[in-house]
Design an enzyme around this catalytic site. Structure first.
Site: not given
Length: 283
Positions: A64, A66, A132, A219
């Site tokens: 998932r 954000d 990522y 992040r």
């Protein structure tokens, strides 16, 4: 002996597991997971599936994302008794999707019984690693052309310092210091396989590959690496954060704009038609 298959109660036809590679710009969406507002990528993909198939279909994704986070290749599966060519799933679904979401590829895999889960593909649980990218614009003046597509830091950053700091994150660690408070993962332990940091002019690309990631983990790591790159903290500070396991001691969660789910890795036995994709056309 023939492998057992699941049969649809409504049609009596064997179910197939369809796997999709989905790319999206997360800027206009409230993340992947379905919400009452309907303004998520999952909601729009399932709405497109219903329009294309005239049936209600639930989807499962590899990971998932954000609100505001993008995907170069999100992997999604669903089960259906319908028969379509791979190109038909791609073209048919894209006809009902907005410009910010596109199905890049599809393939069909056989269903398996609950007793034979080793031979059952699952977009999330069959994944062996995830990569990522974080795209960061490092310039004294913000770029309107990169709005929503890249993070921005106006202070000069030293890539070598950030690489030295990132080296402390490689391996299997408790990543509690980089885990969102609302993270629901049962364990904070993850294995970071690789972190690459490359400067391309005013753009800095962070590439992180791990067996799995915690909520906001990328992040939070990028935000802390920026502290070291600006010389606000020494590279060894990252090692201290790992040992202290205290989220409050690390940098604040960095903006979602430059975060991209780049690739989800699977065993070659599944033979998924995954496609390498450039982060942005000019990179």
């Amino acid at each position: 002996m023939l492998a057992p298959v699941f049969i649809s109660f409504t049609t009596g036809v064997a179910l197939k597991r369809i796997v999709l590679g989905v790319q999206y710009d997360g800027t206009p969406w409230q993340g992947w997971q379905t919400q009452p507002s309907g303004k998520t990528v999952q909601d729009r993909l399932e709405a497109a599936l219903q329009k294309f198939t005239l049936t209600s279909i639930d989807t499962t994704c590899a990971g998932r994302t954000d609100s505001g986070v993008h995907a170069l290749e999100q992997v999604v599966h669903f089960d259906t008794d319908l028969s379509r060519e791979s190109f038909s799933w791609v073209r048919g679904l894209n006809a009902f999707l907005p410009p910010s979401i596109a199905v890049r590829w599809s393939c069909e895999l056989p269903q398996a019984t609950d007793a034979d889960q080793e031979n059952q593909f699952h977009a999330r649980f069959s994944a062996t690693a995830r990569t990522y990218h974080y795209l960061l614009y490092n310039n004294p003046v913000r770029s309107p052309l990169l709005e929503g597509k890249a993070g921005w830091v106006f202070r000069s950053l030293d890539v070598d310092l950030m690489r030295a700091a990132a080296a402390h994150l490689i391996g299997t660690h408790d990543f509690s210091a980089f885990r969102a408070v609302e993270c629901q993962a049962k364990s904070p332990v993850r294995t970071m396989e690789e972190i690459r940091i490359e400067r391309r002019g005013d753009l800095i690309v962070f590439s992180l590959r791990a067996n799995a990631f915690l909520h906001h983990m990328v992040r939070n790591i990028v935000g802390s690496l920026i502290y070291t790159g600006s010389a606000s903290k020494p590279p060894e500070w990252i090692a201290d954060l790992l040992q202290q396991r205290d989220r409050s001691r690390a940098a604040p969660t960095f903006m979602p704009d430059g975060l991209y789910l780049a690739q989800v890795a699977y065993d070659q036995k599944w033979q998924l038609p995954q496609q390498p994709t450039a982060l942005l056309p000019w990179l």
